[in-house]
Design a protein around this motif. Structure first.
Motif, short mmCIF file in Angstrom:
data_model
loop_
_atom_site.label_atom_id
_atom_site.label_comp_id
_atom_site.label_asym_id
_atom_site.label_seq_id
_atom_site.Cartn_x
_atom_site.Cartn_y
_atom_site.Cartn_z
N TRP A 7 0.81 -1.23 0.08
CA TRP A 7 0.19 0.03 0.23
C TRP A 7 0.69 1.31 -0.05
N VAL A 8 0.50 2.26 -0.79
CA VAL A 8 1.16 3.52 -0.66
C VAL A 8 0.13 4.70 -0.60
N GLY A 9 0.15 5.35 0.24
CA GLY A 9 -0.64 6.46 0.64
C GLY A 9 -0.06 7.93 0.77
N TYR A 10 -0.72 8.87 0.01
CA TYR A 10 -0.26 10.26 0.16
C TYR A 10 -1.20 11.18 0.66
N LEU A 11 -0.88 12.08 1.75
CA LEU A 11 -1.87 12.81 2.25
C LEU A 11 -1.58 14.23 1.69
N ALA A 60 -2.05 2.17 -4.78
CA ALA A 60 -1.49 3.58 -4.44
C ALA A 60 -2.84 4.45 -4.42
N CYS A 61 -2.91 5.33 -3.32
CA CYS A 61 -4.01 6.27 -2.79
C CYS A 61 -3.51 7.56 -2.34
N CYS A 62 -4.28 8.45 -2.77
CA CYS A 62 -4.04 9.80 -2.70
C CYS A 62 -5.49 10.53 -2.11
N PHE A 63 -5.23 10.98 -0.74
CA PHE A 63 -6.25 11.57 0.11
C PHE A 63 -6.19 13.24 0.16
N ARG A 64 -6.99 13.72 -0.42
CA ARG A 64 -6.91 15.27 -0.37
C ARG A 64 -7.85 15.82 0.98
N LEU A 65 -7.13 16.26 2.03
CA LEU A 65 -7.63 16.31 3.38
C LEU A 65 -8.01 17.88 3.32
N ARG A 111 -19.21 32.13 5.77
CA ARG A 111 -18.08 31.58 5.11
C ARG A 111 -18.09 29.99 5.28
N TYR A 112 -18.08 29.37 4.35
CA TYR A 112 -17.92 27.66 4.30
C TYR A 112 -16.65 27.28 4.56
N VAL A 113 -16.39 26.13 5.29
CA VAL A 113 -15.04 25.78 5.50
C VAL A 113 -15.40 24.07 5.66
N SER A 114 -14.29 23.32 5.35
CA SER A 114 -14.61 21.87 5.04
C SER A 114 -13.58 21.45 6.14
N ARG A 115 -13.83 20.46 7.16
CA ARG A 115 -13.07 20.03 8.19
C ARG A 115 -13.26 18.59 8.22
N ILE A 116 -12.27 17.93 8.55
CA ILE A 116 -12.22 16.28 9.05
C ILE A 116 -11.58 16.08 10.17
N HIS A 117 -12.37 15.11 10.93
CA HIS A 117 -11.81 14.95 12.16
C HIS A 117 -10.68 14.27 12.02
N GLU A 119 -9.37 11.44 13.65
CA GLU A 119 -9.71 10.09 13.93
C GLU A 119 -10.42 9.52 12.66
N ASP A 120 -11.30 10.31 12.01
CA ASP A 120 -11.97 9.88 10.70
C ASP A 120 -10.97 9.68 9.63
N ILE A 121 -9.71 10.64 9.67
CA ILE A 121 -8.76 10.33 8.96
C ILE A 121 -8.09 9.10 8.96
N CYS A 122 -7.63 8.96 10.24
CA CYS A 122 -7.13 7.39 10.59
C CYS A 122 -7.79 6.33 10.32
N ALA A 123 -9.34 6.33 10.26
CA ALA A 123 -10.09 5.30 9.92
C ALA A 123 -10.06 5.06 8.58
N ALA A 124 -10.20 6.24 7.84
CA ALA A 124 -10.06 6.07 6.40
C ALA A 124 -8.95 5.46 5.82
N LEU A 125 -7.74 5.75 6.51
CA LEU A 125 -6.37 5.34 6.04
C LEU A 125 -6.67 3.65 6.31
N LEU A 126 -6.68 3.43 7.48
CA LEU A 126 -6.89 1.78 7.71
C LEU A 126 -7.63 1.13 7.05
N ALA A 127 -8.88 1.54 6.46
CA ALA A 127 -9.88 1.08 5.73
C ALA A 127 -9.16 0.91 4.51
N SER A 128 -8.38 2.03 3.80
CA SER A 128 -7.89 1.92 2.54
C SER A 128 -6.80 0.59 2.63
N MET A 129 -6.04 0.64 3.52
CA MET A 129 -4.89 -0.28 3.81
C MET A 129 -5.46 -1.84 3.92
#
Length: 133
Positions: A7-11, A60-65, A111-117, A119-129
């Motif tokens: 697995w290759v991941g890029y944040l 190989a995955c790319c995650f745009r956070l 103003r609109y913003v996009s946020r991610i927790h 722990e959700d990032i970690c869960a997504a990365l683990l699921a991807s792996m």
């Protein structure tokens, strides 16, 4: 090189699309990267090529956070820190309610913003792996 890479991941970041100054991005803005995002896009491509060049190509995955929040990184934490700084500097002493003679200040623009927790990032990365497809 020995084929054990699985697995290759890029944040990366959603900043590849540019700063919309709190505005709502459109489908067009997501299809065209900003000029300042070009170096990040190049880095994304390089990491994806790492996976393609491996002996047994891994996934190989790319995650745009977007903006990351979590313990100590919430909007309320930011407001509390700002209030503490103002209190330390003595701001607000003698200021009346209502914003002065002209009445209350106008509300800030929406103003609109996009946020991610985090722990959700970690869960997504683990699921991807774990899930190869």
């Amino acid at each position: 090189a020995d084929g054990r890479l699985r697995w290759v991941g890029y944040l990366s970041t959603t900043s590849v699309y540019g700063d919309h100054d709190g505005g709502w991005p459109s489908r067009r803005t997501f299809s065209e990267p900003s000029p300042t995002g070009a170096h990040r896009l190049a880095a994304e491509r390089e990491w994806l090529h790492v996976g393609q060049r491996a002996a047994a190509p891994p996934r190989a995955c790319c995650f745009r956070l977007a903006g990351i929040y979590g313990p100590g990184r919430s909007a309320l934490d930011t407001v509390a820190r700002a209030a503490a700084v103002r209190a330390d500097k003595g701001a607000g002493e003698g200021a009346g309610e209502g914003g002065g003679e002209g009445g209350p200040p106008p509300p800030p623009p929406v103003r609109y913003v996009s946020r991610i927790h985090v722990e959700d990032i970690c869960a997504a990365l683990l699921a991807s792996m774990v899930q190869p497809a």
